[in-house]
Design an enzyme around this catalytic site. Structure first.
Site, short mmCIF file in Angstrom:
data_model
loop_
_atom_site.label_atom_id
_atom_site.label_comp_id
_atom_site.label_asym_id
_atom_site.label_seq_id
_atom_site.Cartn_x
_atom_site.Cartn_y
_atom_site.Cartn_z
N LYS A 214 -6.28 -0.21 8.12
CA LYS A 214 -6.81 0.61 7.03
C LYS A 214 -6.88 -0.22 5.74
O LYS A 214 -6.29 -1.30 5.65
CB LYS A 214 -5.94 1.84 6.84
CG LYS A 214 -4.50 1.54 6.42
CD LYS A 214 -3.61 2.78 6.49
CE LYS A 214 -2.18 2.44 6.10
NZ LYS A 214 -1.25 3.55 6.39
N ARG B 258 2.89 15.32 4.76
CA ARG B 258 1.73 14.63 4.22
C ARG B 258 0.50 15.00 5.06
O ARG B 258 -0.42 15.62 4.59
CB ARG B 258 1.99 13.12 4.23
CG ARG B 258 1.04 12.32 3.38
CD ARG B 258 1.40 10.85 3.33
NE ARG B 258 1.27 10.19 4.64
CZ ARG B 258 1.26 8.88 4.81
NH1 ARG B 258 1.39 8.08 3.77
NH2 ARG B 258 1.13 8.34 6.00
N TYR C 133 -1.42 -13.71 -25.35
CA TYR C 133 -1.41 -12.48 -26.15
C TYR C 133 -0.01 -12.15 -26.66
O TYR C 133 0.98 -12.32 -25.95
CB TYR C 133 -1.89 -11.31 -25.29
CG TYR C 133 -3.39 -11.28 -25.06
CD1 TYR C 133 -4.28 -11.19 -26.12
CD2 TYR C 133 -3.89 -11.33 -23.77
CE1 TYR C 133 -5.65 -11.15 -25.90
CE2 TYR C 133 -5.25 -11.28 -23.53
CZ TYR C 133 -6.13 -11.19 -24.61
OH TYR C 133 -7.48 -11.15 -24.39
C1 LIG Z 1 -0.14 3.11 7.11
C2 LIG Z 1 0.31 3.80 8.34
C3 LIG Z 1 0.87 3.07 9.41
C4 LIG Z 1 1.24 1.62 9.28
O1 LIG Z 1 2.41 1.54 8.48
P1 LIG Z 1 3.14 0.18 8.13
O2 LIG Z 1 4.34 0.60 7.37
O3 LIG Z 1 2.18 -0.59 7.28
O4 LIG Z 1 3.45 -0.52 9.40
C5 LIG Z 1 1.13 3.76 10.58
N1 LIG Z 1 0.89 5.10 10.69
C6 LIG Z 1 0.40 5.82 9.66
C7 LIG Z 1 0.19 7.28 9.84
C8 LIG Z 1 0.10 5.21 8.46
O5 LIG Z 1 -0.37 5.94 7.44
#
Ligand SMILES: *Cc1c(COP(=O)(O)O)cnc(C)c1O
Length: 344
Positions: free
Chosen positions: A33, A128, A242
């Site tokens: 993702k 969530r 700055y």
């Molecule tokens: C982002 C995510 C993962 C991967 O999590 P990591 O901590 O990056 O390994 C797996 N499952 C869900 C539902 C996620 O949102």
């Protein structure tokens, strides 16, 4: 050239996936993702697929489209946000598998794409995404008849092995999925490290693949080198950047390098990070600007052509600590201005 180079070590990515896979006796998927945690979803997914990964996860169908175009037909591409209104054509045309999160999504899916693959996301306490226990109890029998490809949930506190929430969510997941035929998945990177009780049939690591905590043994995947634009001599008492926050306490040589907070090198990191010429650390001085950072190179004895900020030794998590955030945010904030190179 006045843009920094982000080198993505695909061989290290594959070694990280293999190292996580070796910790379990089940299938290891890959989460790509957010553009592969900022490192390029298409390239990352292709090299993982070549290494044998058959299941991928993305957050949204739009990301799934990009990954499908990179991979071609075959590998499973699962979508955490499920089947949203407006997603149907992309889910169908790109052969994506939504992780259905609610009764509404389930109805939308079976009405618009009967017979099309789907999984189910359950909420085991993170609040969530996913169906709540009562919702699931009402729907489970009907859903099971449609043979979901996966039943999954997500842990809220897996990066803290001693947190009581882990066992609470494990118990809830076991209760909700007792006797089910579909493959089950609970663990992301943190969950893999919690041990075999958390592994089930499929794990879903993300950050560990890309070299981030909580996978302590991860190899660095992202490397950043920043070109030096200009070097100058300062007298004692002169200031840099700055708000004059750095003052030379001796005659100094200062380099200005071509990256800044617009490249995800968060302003708040400030003087808590160094940049490197080979293995020699040079202090960051003054405020990090949008496109530039000042560096004290007095002790280097030469004007370097470029300096490295993300290395095997200064990891994404060290930059994150300096900025008061997490490695995930550093990776996904690196941004579009880098020249990206892939090494394998
Ligand atoms: C982002 C995510 C993962 C991967 O999590 P990591 O901590 O990056 O390994 C797996 N499952 C869900 C539902 C996620 O949102």
């Amino acid at each position: 050239m006045a843009t920094a180079t982000l080198t993505i070590d695909l061989a290290a990515l594959i070694r990280n996936w293999k190292a996580l896979d070796a910790k379990t006796n089940c299938e290891t998927a890959a989460v790509v993702k957010a553009n592969g945690y900022g490192l390029g979803a298409g390239r990352v997914a292709r090299s993982l697929a070549n290494a044998g990964v058959r299941k991928f996860f993305v957050a949204a169908v739009e990301e799934g489209v990009e990954v499908r175009q990179a991979l071609g037909p075959g590998p499973e591409i699962n979508v955490f946000s499920g089947h949203m209104s407006g997603d149907t054509d992309m889910i169908h045309d790109m052969q994506l598998t939504p992780m259905v999160n609610s009764i509404d999504q389930m109805l939308r899916h079976v009405e618009s794409l009967p017979g099309h693959d789907f999984g189910v996301q359950l909420d085991t306490g993170m609040n969530r995404l996913g169906m709540e226990p009562a919702e699931w109890a009402a729907l489970r029998e009907i859903v099971e008849k449609q043979t979901p490809t996966l039943v999954m949930s997500h842990l809220a506190c897996a990066d803290e092995p001693d947190h009581p929430m882990n066992a609470i969510q494990l118990r809830s997941f076991l209760e909700m999925t007792q006797g089910i035929d579909a493959p089950r998945s609970l663990a992301a990177t943190g969950g893999i490290l919690l041990g075999p009780d958390y592994h089930f049939d499929v794990t879903r690591p993300g950050v560990g693949l890309y070299g981030g905590m909580p996978f302590e043994d991860a190899e660095a995947v992202a490397h950043v080198s920043i070109p030096v634009i200009q070097c100058r001599d300062l007298d004692e008492g002169e200031t840099v950047g700055y708000s004059n926050t750095w003052t030379a306490e001796r005659p100094s040589r200062v380099a200005t390098i071509a990256a800044g907070y617009a490249d995800g090198l968060i302003r708040k990191m400030g003087a808590d990070v160094s940049v490197f010429h080979g293995s020699v650390a040079c202090p960051v001085i003054g405020r990090i600007s949008m496109d530039m950072i000042g560096v004290d190179i007095t002790d280097l004895g030469e004007d370097p052509r470029e300096l490295d900020i993300l290395t095997e030794d200064q990891t994404v998590d060290m930059l994150a600590d300096a900025a008061g955030t997490i490695g995930y945010e550093i990776l996904t904030s690196l941004g579009g201005r880098y020249t990206r190179r892939y090494s394998s």
